[in-house]
Scaffold this active site. Structure first.
Site, PDB file in Angstrom:
ATOM      1  N   ARG A   1       0.812  -1.238   0.000  1.00  0.00           N
ATOM      2  CA  ARG A   1       0.000   0.000   0.000  1.00  0.00           C
ATOM      3  C   ARG A   1       0.835   1.272   0.000  1.00  0.00           C
ATOM      4  NH1 ARG A   1      -2.954  -3.146   3.559  1.00  0.00           N
ATOM      5  NH2 ARG A   1      -4.790  -4.037   2.550  1.00  0.00           N
TER       6      ARG A   1
ATOM      7  N   LYS B   1       3.981  11.760 -10.579  1.00  0.00           N
ATOM      8  CA  LYS B   1       3.195  10.859 -11.423  1.00  0.00           C
ATOM      9  C   LYS B   1       3.991   9.583 -11.655  1.00  0.00           C
ATOM     10  CE  LYS B   1       0.665  14.174 -14.332  1.00  0.00           C
ATOM     11  NZ  LYS B   1       0.468  14.545 -15.757  1.00  0.00           N
TER      12      LYS B   1
ATOM     13  N   GLU C   1      11.681  19.781 -23.501  1.00  0.00           N
ATOM     14  CA  GLU C   1      10.880  20.111 -22.309  1.00  0.00           C
ATOM     15  C   GLU C   1      11.425  21.364 -21.615  1.00  0.00           C
ATOM     16  OE1 GLU C   1       8.112  18.434 -21.772  1.00  0.00           O
ATOM     17  OE2 GLU C   1       8.439  16.475 -22.734  1.00  0.00           O
TER      18      GLU C   1
ATOM     19  N   LYS D   1       8.939  23.547 -13.027  1.00  0.00           N
ATOM     20  CA  LYS D   1       7.993  22.433 -12.905  1.00  0.00           C
ATOM     21  C   LYS D   1       7.471  22.345 -11.476  1.00  0.00           C
ATOM     22  CE  LYS D   1       6.490  17.864 -13.759  1.00  0.00           C
ATOM     23  NZ  LYS D   1       6.551  16.564 -14.386  1.00  0.00           N
TER      24      LYS D   1
ATOM     25  N   GLU E   1      -3.333  18.345 -11.192  1.00  0.00           N
ATOM     26  CA  GLU E   1      -3.620  18.802 -12.528  1.00  0.00           C
ATOM     27  C   GLU E   1      -5.070  19.212 -12.763  1.00  0.00           C
ATOM     28  OE1 GLU E   1      -1.261  16.605 -15.421  1.00  0.00           O
ATOM     29  OE2 GLU E   1      -2.768  17.110 -16.921  1.00  0.00           O
TER      30      GLU E   1
ATOM     31  N   ARG F   1      -1.528  23.565 -13.703  1.00  0.00           N
ATOM     32  CA  ARG F   1      -0.535  22.557 -14.103  1.00  0.00           C
ATOM     33  C   ARG F   1      -0.727  22.122 -15.559  1.00  0.00           C
ATOM     34  NH1 ARG F   1       1.191  17.208 -10.503  1.00  0.00           N
ATOM     35  NH2 ARG F   1       2.617  16.272 -12.014  1.00  0.00           N
TER      36      ARG F   1
ATOM     37  N   ASN G   1       1.286  20.832 -20.306  1.00  0.00           N
ATOM     38  CA  ASN G   1       0.883  20.067 -21.499  1.00  0.00           C
ATOM     39  C   ASN G   1       1.102  20.836 -22.794  1.00  0.00           C
ATOM     40  OD1 ASN G   1       0.025  17.868 -19.986  1.00  0.00           O
ATOM     41  ND2 ASN G   1      -1.995  18.769 -19.681  1.00  0.00           N
TER      42      ASN G   1
ATOM     43  N   HIS H   1       1.835  19.264 -26.184  1.00  0.00           N
ATOM     44  CA  HIS H   1       1.685  17.822 -26.025  1.00  0.00           C
ATOM     45  C   HIS H   1       0.461  17.217 -26.709  1.00  0.00           C
ATOM     46  CE1 HIS H   1       5.132  18.089 -23.500  1.00  0.00           C
ATOM     47  NE2 HIS H   1       5.072  16.812 -23.163  1.00  0.00           N
TER      48      HIS H   1
ATOM     49  N   HIS I   1       1.363  14.106 -28.933  1.00  0.00           N
ATOM     50  CA  HIS I   1       0.836  12.749 -28.759  1.00  0.00           C
ATOM     51  C   HIS I   1       0.277  12.215 -30.076  1.00  0.00           C
ATOM     52  CE1 HIS I   1       0.487  13.581 -24.179  1.00  0.00           C
ATOM     53  NE2 HIS I   1       1.677  13.108 -24.504  1.00  0.00           N
TER      54      HIS I   1
ATOM     55  N   HIS J   1       9.580  11.191 -28.220  1.00  0.00           N
ATOM     56  CA  HIS J   1       8.702  12.142 -27.536  1.00  0.00           C
ATOM     57  C   HIS J   1       9.193  13.591 -27.659  1.00  0.00           C
ATOM     58  CE1 HIS J   1       5.836  13.675 -24.624  1.00  0.00           C
ATOM     59  NE2 HIS J   1       6.841  14.187 -23.927  1.00  0.00           N
TER      60      HIS J   1
HETATM   61  N1  LIG Z   1       5.947  10.857 -14.636  1.00  0.00           N
HETATM   62  C1  LIG Z   1       5.979  11.929 -15.399  1.00  0.00           C
HETATM   63  O1  LIG Z   1       5.535  13.000 -15.013  1.00  0.00           O
HETATM   64  C2  LIG Z   1       6.578  11.808 -16.760  1.00  0.00           C
HETATM   65  C3  LIG Z   1       6.833  12.956 -17.494  1.00  0.00           C
HETATM   66  C4  LIG Z   1       7.447  12.819 -18.740  1.00  0.00           C
HETATM   67  C5  LIG Z   1       7.770  11.567 -19.223  1.00  0.00           C
HETATM   68  N2  LIG Z   1       7.492  10.463 -18.479  1.00  0.00           N
HETATM   69  C6  LIG Z   1       7.844   9.133 -18.974  1.00  0.00           C
HETATM   70  O2  LIG Z   1       9.255   9.061 -19.098  1.00  0.00           O
HETATM   71  C7  LIG Z   1       9.577   8.095 -20.080  1.00  0.00           C
HETATM   72  C8  LIG Z   1      10.650   8.652 -20.979  1.00  0.00           C
HETATM   73  O3  LIG Z   1      11.780   8.942 -20.206  1.00  0.00           O
HETATM   74  P1  LIG Z   1      13.244   8.888 -20.818  1.00  0.00           P
HETATM   75  O4  LIG Z   1      13.279   9.671 -22.042  1.00  0.00           O
HETATM   76  O5  LIG Z   1      14.167   9.189 -19.723  1.00  0.00           O
HETATM   77  O6  LIG Z   1      13.343   7.362 -21.292  1.00  0.00           O
HETATM   78  P2  LIG Z   1      14.175   6.123 -20.749  1.00  0.00           P
HETATM   79  O7  LIG Z   1      14.020   5.935 -19.315  1.00  0.00           O
HETATM   80  O8  LIG Z   1      13.815   4.999 -21.640  1.00  0.00           O
HETATM   81  O9  LIG Z   1      15.664   6.574 -21.033  1.00  0.00           O
HETATM   82  C9  LIG Z   1      16.106   6.687 -22.359  1.00  0.00           C
HETATM   83  C10 LIG Z   1      17.322   5.781 -22.614  1.00  0.00           C
HETATM   84  O10 LIG Z   1      18.462   6.410 -22.056  1.00  0.00           O
HETATM   85  C11 LIG Z   1      19.128   5.512 -21.202  1.00  0.00           C
HETATM   86  N3  LIG Z   1      19.747   6.335 -20.165  1.00  0.00           N
HETATM   87  C12 LIG Z   1      19.148   7.017 -19.171  1.00  0.00           C
HETATM   88  N4  LIG Z   1      20.055   7.737 -18.499  1.00  0.00           N
HETATM   89  C13 LIG Z   1      21.255   7.499 -19.064  1.00  0.00           C
HETATM   90  C14 LIG Z   1      22.566   7.969 -18.822  1.00  0.00           C
HETATM   91  N5  LIG Z   1      22.842   8.869 -17.862  1.00  0.00           N
HETATM   92  N6  LIG Z   1      23.573   7.508 -19.607  1.00  0.00           N
HETATM   93  C15 LIG Z   1      23.307   6.627 -20.624  1.00  0.00           C
HETATM   94  N7  LIG Z   1      22.077   6.172 -20.905  1.00  0.00           N
HETATM   95  C16 LIG Z   1      21.070   6.605 -20.143  1.00  0.00           C
HETATM   96  C17 LIG Z   1      18.067   4.568 -20.718  1.00  0.00           C
HETATM   97  O11 LIG Z   1      18.614   3.335 -20.313  1.00  0.00           O
HETATM   98  C18 LIG Z   1      17.225   4.410 -21.969  1.00  0.00           C
HETATM   99  O12 LIG Z   1      17.799   3.462 -22.806  1.00  0.00           O
HETATM  100  C19 LIG Z   1       8.298   7.754 -20.794  1.00  0.00           C
HETATM  101  O13 LIG Z   1       7.851   6.486 -20.386  1.00  0.00           O
HETATM  102  C20 LIG Z   1       7.337   8.823 -20.338  1.00  0.00           C
HETATM  103  O14 LIG Z   1       6.004   8.375 -20.310  1.00  0.00           O
HETATM  104  C21 LIG Z   1       6.903  10.569 -17.275  1.00  0.00           C
HETATM  105 ZN   LIG Z   2       6.655  15.685 -22.420  1.00  0.00          ZN
END
Ligand SMILES: NC(=O)c1ccc[n+]([C@@H]2O[C@H](COP(=O)([O-])OP(=O)(O)OC[C@H]3O[C@@H](n4cnc5c(N)ncnc54)[C@H](O)[C@@H]3O)[C@@H](O)[C@H]2O)c1
Ligand SMILES: [Zn+2]
Length: 364
Positions: free
Chosen positions: A118, A140, A182, A226, A236, A240, A244, A247, A251, A263
């Site tokens: 939980r 999130k 971003e 942020k 949101e 907030r 978006n 976005h 999307h 993205h």
């Molecule tokens: N929770 C939220 O508010 C929120 C906001 C935006 C995006 N997201 C989510 O985040 C995800 C995208 O995040 P991302 O772009 O970080 O993707 P990711 O976590 O897949 O990272 C991208 C790639 O970079 C590699 N990597 C990460 N850090 C590294 C480093 N320092 N050195 C070498 N390689 C590295 C990872 O292993 C991966 O292969 C999506 O799933 C998206 O939905 C969430």
């Molecule tokens: Zn984004």
């Protein structure tokens, strides 16, 4: 080290901070055991640093879990398997999760923490630029399902966020650009001076030659922006929504490309499109879209809609976006650089289909 307070926890930003996680983590989220969750790219690079840094403060308390890197693994299956492994290892309620990786790990490990017995604490250790400025802060968490991205999840604020900008040196260029999109968004929605700073750094960030000082300043600026939106509006309901910006179209671009478009690239295209809509509707003055476009281009981000993307199909895709309510697609639009249009406190406005088609058509 710079610190930002947010909803009762602290975001620390610095260079070399991973070596100090032992003290930071055991202070912010003291626990009997620590579940270090990482992926197959970040783990081999940085997990040993974390294990070493933790060993002096919590000897033998860290168990390491690794997931294959990639969005394809941000699933309920991964959530179940991590949870089962933690249960098999006898981890109790007095465990803290350490989420070491990009946004995928932040969301996945965050969701494991949100639901394990939980809810147990999570410390976010974001390693991609995107997760440092976006995914890692805000609370999130969640996973993807066959029906769409991020459709199952929970709000679960971290106990702390520790950002070490030095790890960005191993991040591939495309991933740096994704995070930079971003950063530009944050400047546009909240702070013209910060956008100037981002503009000056654009080519260096995109080329992977930005200094630690520059990265530190940019990440800190974005975290502050942020954080201010999240603190105002944790779930949101209103302001907030500004986060978006770009976005809704992004999307649709991602979906139309079968998620082949990254993205950040999609957000770049989306920001230009939505800024043009704002100008055409008289919500933003002329020049806003061009300014955004210029910065994105210097960061080697795309600003045109791929030729094979049909505006009519894109329009249809926007209607299935989570943000569409009762079939009316609402956009969060800038009133100027550094300021979003409040639209009587709703922070979003319906854009006529014809205008969306026209703007997208002109961007091909
Ligand atoms: N929770 C939220 O508010 C929120 C906001 C935006 C995006 N997201 C989510 O985040 C995800 C995208 O995040 P991302 O772009 O970080 O993707 P990711 O976590 O897949 O990272 C991208 C790639 O970079 C590699 N990597 C990460 N850090 C590294 C480093 N320092 N050195 C070498 N390689 C590295 C990872 O292993 C991966 O292969 C999506 O799933 C998206 O939905 C969430
Ligand atoms: Zn984004």
């Amino acid at each position: 080290v710079s610190e930002v307070e947010l909803l009762g926890y602290r975001v620390s930003v610095g260079s070399g901070l991973l070596h100090q996680v032992g003290a930071l983590v055991t202070k912010a989220a003291p626990a009997h055991r620590y579940a270090l969750i990482t992926d197959s790219v970040v783990g081999p690079l940085y997990a040993d640093t974390i294990m070493g840094a933790m060993s002096a403060h919590a000897p033998g308390a860290v168990i390491r879990y690794q997931v294959t890197a990639g969005e394809e693994r941000k699933t309920r299956d991964s959530w179940a398997s991590l949870t089962d492994r933690m249960l098999a290892d006898g981890l109790g309620r007095d465990t803290t999760v350490l989420a070491l990786g990009g946004g995928v790990i932040g969301d996945l490990a965050g969701f494991v923490a949100a639901t394990y017995m939980r809810g147990i604490p999570v410390v976010q250790l974001p390693t991609s630029l995107l997760s440092m400025v976006d995914a890692g802060i805000g609370g999130k968490t969640g996973v993807d399902t066959p029906a769409g991205k991020n459709l199952v999840g929970a709000f679960h604020q971290p106990a702390a966020v520790i950002v070490d900008v030095a790890v960005l040196h191993t991040l591939p260029g495309g991933q740096l650009r994704a995070g930079f999109a971003e950063i530009v968004k944050h400047g546009v929605i909240a702070d013209a001076a910060y956008l100037d700073q981002a503009s000056a750094a654009a080519a260096y960030v995109a080329g992977g030659t930005a200094s630690d000082e520059t990265l530190h300043a940019l990440v800190l600026g974005s975290v502050r922006i942020k954080a201010s939106f999240v603190a105002d509006d944790e779930r949101e309901a209103g302001r907030r929504k500004a986060l978006n910006f770009g976005h809704t179209i992004a999307h649709a671009v991602e979906s139309a490309s079968g998620y082949a478009t990254r993205h950040g690239d999609a957000v770049a295209i989306g920001m230009v499109a939505e800024a043009r809509m704002a100008e055409r509707m008289g919500i933003a003055p002329a020049g806003v879209a061009e300014r955004i476009e210029d910065i994105l281009q210097r960061a080697s981000l795309p600003v045109a809609l791929p030729r094979d993307m049909d505006p009519a199909r894109m329009l249809a895709l926007t209607a299935t976006d989570k943000k569409a309510r009762h079939g009316v697609v609402e956009y969060t639009l800038p009133a100027a650089i550094g300021q979003m249009a409040s639209c009587d406190g709703r922070w979003s406005v319906p854009v006529p289909d014809a205008l969306v088609l026209e703007v997208l058509g002109a961007m091909r």
